[in-house]
Write an enzyme that holds these catalytic residues in place. Structure first.
Site, PDB file in Angstrom:
ATOM      1  N   GLU A 198      20.326 -16.379 -17.151  1.00  0.00           N
ATOM      2  CA  GLU A 198      21.204 -16.089 -18.297  1.00  0.00           C
ATOM      3  C   GLU A 198      22.646 -16.532 -18.088  1.00  0.00           C
ATOM      4  OE1 GLU A 198      20.599 -11.936 -19.177  1.00  0.00           O
ATOM      5  OE2 GLU A 198      18.505 -12.238 -19.722  1.00  0.00           O
TER       6      GLU A 198
ATOM      7  N   GLU B 211       8.987 -14.580 -19.357  1.00  0.00           N
ATOM      8  CA  GLU B 211       9.080 -13.147 -19.688  1.00  0.00           C
ATOM      9  C   GLU B 211       8.473 -12.867 -21.064  1.00  0.00           C
ATOM     10  OE1 GLU B 211      13.061 -11.628 -19.046  1.00  0.00           O
ATOM     11  OE2 GLU B 211      13.385 -12.951 -17.337  1.00  0.00           O
TER      12      GLU B 211
HETATM   13  C1  XIL Z   1      14.624  -5.858 -17.515  1.00  0.00           C
HETATM   14  C2  XIL Z   1      13.547  -4.920 -16.984  1.00  0.00           C
HETATM   15  O1  XIL Z   1      12.359  -5.135 -17.700  1.00  0.00           O
HETATM   16  C3  XIL Z   1      13.988  -3.494 -17.141  1.00  0.00           C
HETATM   17  O2  XIL Z   1      13.100  -2.604 -16.477  1.00  0.00           O
HETATM   18  C4  XIL Z   1      15.390  -3.313 -16.554  1.00  0.00           C
HETATM   19  O3  XIL Z   1      15.852  -2.008 -16.833  1.00  0.00           O
HETATM   20  C5  XIL Z   1      16.364  -4.312 -17.103  1.00  0.00           C
HETATM   21  O4  XIL Z   1      15.863  -5.621 -16.902  1.00  0.00           O
HETATM   22  N1  XIL Z   1      15.834 -10.524 -19.093  1.00  0.00           N
HETATM   23  C6  XIL Z   1      15.556 -10.590 -17.751  1.00  0.00           C
HETATM   24  C7  XIL Z   1      14.846  -9.467 -17.103  1.00  0.00           C
HETATM   25  O5  XIL Z   1      15.766 -11.634 -17.128  1.00  0.00           O
HETATM   26  O6  XIL Z   1      15.203  -9.326 -15.742  1.00  0.00           O
HETATM   27  C8  XIL Z   1      15.076  -8.170 -17.841  1.00  0.00           C
HETATM   28  O7  XIL Z   1      14.248  -7.180 -17.234  1.00  0.00           O
HETATM   29  C9  XIL Z   1      14.756  -8.326 -19.310  1.00  0.00           C
HETATM   30  C10 XIL Z   1      15.662  -9.358 -19.928  1.00  0.00           C
END
Ligand code: XIL
Length: 388
Positions: free
Chosen positions: A175, A286
């Site tokens: 990000e 994701e």
């Molecule tokens: C999220 C997790 O799913 C949660 O459990 C945590 O509280 C916050 O992070 N983008 C990403 C991930 O790259 O690492 C994030 O994961 C979701 C958004």
């Protein structure tokens, strides 16, 4: 580039994503699966069910983001992982907040458990993530630029070396692209950017990772790449890295989607990377499809969030979600540069979307709360399955 009201909403949602990340942690995977040592148990969802990783074998690995609870013998998710998936990502426990909570203090126990489980069962691991503006303790950012750089390089070297040969792909930076055309675009105005006074930390992280494991595939990972304006900023960063000879192998597309999206939006993201002509790999890192399409006020202050749809998931929403999953996977299978597709979770019982951007029941994954395969599972594994 023009963007629609819906794009705008998703941009704001993206900002919400960034704002939320203060709490949690996980990881993901890339290429061909080797034979698991012990034979996997039968599918928990009944005989005759197709096997997700086998349906897409030779095209892309299929991964899930997990925590250590899902590795316990009593966990129903464990059986699903062993029987259906070929790649793992730590949802939280390979982030800096877990691995290096304070200066000089490291904790690799949970990350090791996930990597060991993957090794024992012939699964790949995607490492997530070496550098992020969230879930990264303050001790990373103090001091002058030289100190910040040395600390970052030491951290990347330590972590990547530990898992050399075991983690096949790293989200080296997460990000780092901006959500808007602000002063520092295409770069996010982040703690990293400010600590260094520019974007050079991205290059330092990639070079250190390559030196520590020359065989691991190195990724830049981001959200909203299914929206052209955000994607353009990310690809501007990628092209800049390539021009400088920075060792980058691929682009990770988070793909936190919702039932109002189309598959074409996601497929276009992969094609845009292909059209750079640099031979980069693509990973979907994701994936989830929320049943909610909230207004910006939900992401900023929790107002006007869509009401909880309850349990079970309403039939009309299930149909839409199943169709979108099918369209996505049909498209994914035709994209040669796409080598891994990871879901952000295993079942609807445990997904970050049950608490973000509001506390309510979401249903974004292929398995329901009882760990039964949903119609979305059948839609992506069985071409003969009729979505109804
Ligand atoms: C999220 C997790 O799913 C949660 O459990 C945590 O509280 C916050 O992070 N983008 C990403 C991930 O790259 O690492 C994030 O994961 C979701 C958004």
């Amino acid at each position: 580039m023009m963007f629609t009201a819906r794009d705008r909403l998703k941009l704001l949602a993206g900002a919400g994503l960034a704002a939320l990340a203060a709490c949690g942690g996980g990881g993901g995977g890339s290429s061909r699966r080797v034979n698991p040592a012990p034979p996997p148990p039968p599918s928990p969802s009944g005989p005759g069910q197709k096997v997700l990783r086998d349906v897409y074998a030779g095209k892309f690995a299929v991964g899930a983001a997990i925590g250590t609870a899902q590795l316990e013998a009593s966990s129903r998710d464990r059986d699903i992982l062993l029987s259906q998936f070929s790649s793992l990502t730590a949802e939280n426990v390979m982030k800096p907040a877990t691995l290096a909570p304070s200066r000089g203090q490291y904790d690799f126990a949970a990350a090791d458990a996930i990597v060991d489980f993957a090794q024992a069962n012939g699964m790949q691991v995607r490492g997530h993530t070496l550098l992020w503006h969230r879930q990264t303790p303050d001790w990373f950012f103090g001091g002058d630029t030289a100190e910040v750089r040395a600390r970052l390089e030491d951290y990347v070297t330590l972590v990547v070396s530990r898992y050399r040969g075991k983690v096949s792909a790293w989200d080296v930076v997460n990000e780092v692209a901006s959500d808007d055309a602000g002063a520092r675009a295409p770069y996010r105005d982040s703690n990293w950017y400010r600590a260094v006074g520019g974007p050079d930390f991205i290059e330092w992280a990639f070079r250190a990772a390559r030196a520590a494991d020359p065989d691991a595939k190195l990724f830049i990972n981001d959200y909203n790449t299914e929206y052209p304006d955000k994607r353009d900023r990310l690809l501007q960063i990628v092209q800049d890295l390539l021009a400088k000879g920075v060792p980058i192998d691929g682009v990770g597309h988070q793909l936190h989607m919702d039932v109002g999206n189309t598959a074409e939006q996601a497929l276009d993201a992969v094609r845009a990377v292909d059209s750079l002509g640099a031979g980069l790999i693509n990973h979907v890192t994701e994936l989830d499809i929320s049943v909610y399409d909230d207004p910006p006020s939900c992401f900023f202050g929790g107002e006007n969030c869509e009401p909880d749809v309850g349990i079970p998931m309403p039939a009309e929403i299930a149909r839409k979600q199943s169709q979108l999953y099918r369209d996505l996977f049909d498209g994914f299978a035709g994209l040669a540069s796409l080598q891994s597709v990871t879901f952000w979770g295993v079942s609807d019982a445990q997904t970050w979307l049950n608490t973000f951007p509001a506390v309510r029941r979401d249903h974004p994954l292929l398995y329901d709360r009882q760990r039964q395969a949903k119609s979305a599972f059948h839609a992506v594994t069985d071409p003969a399955y009729v979505i109804s």
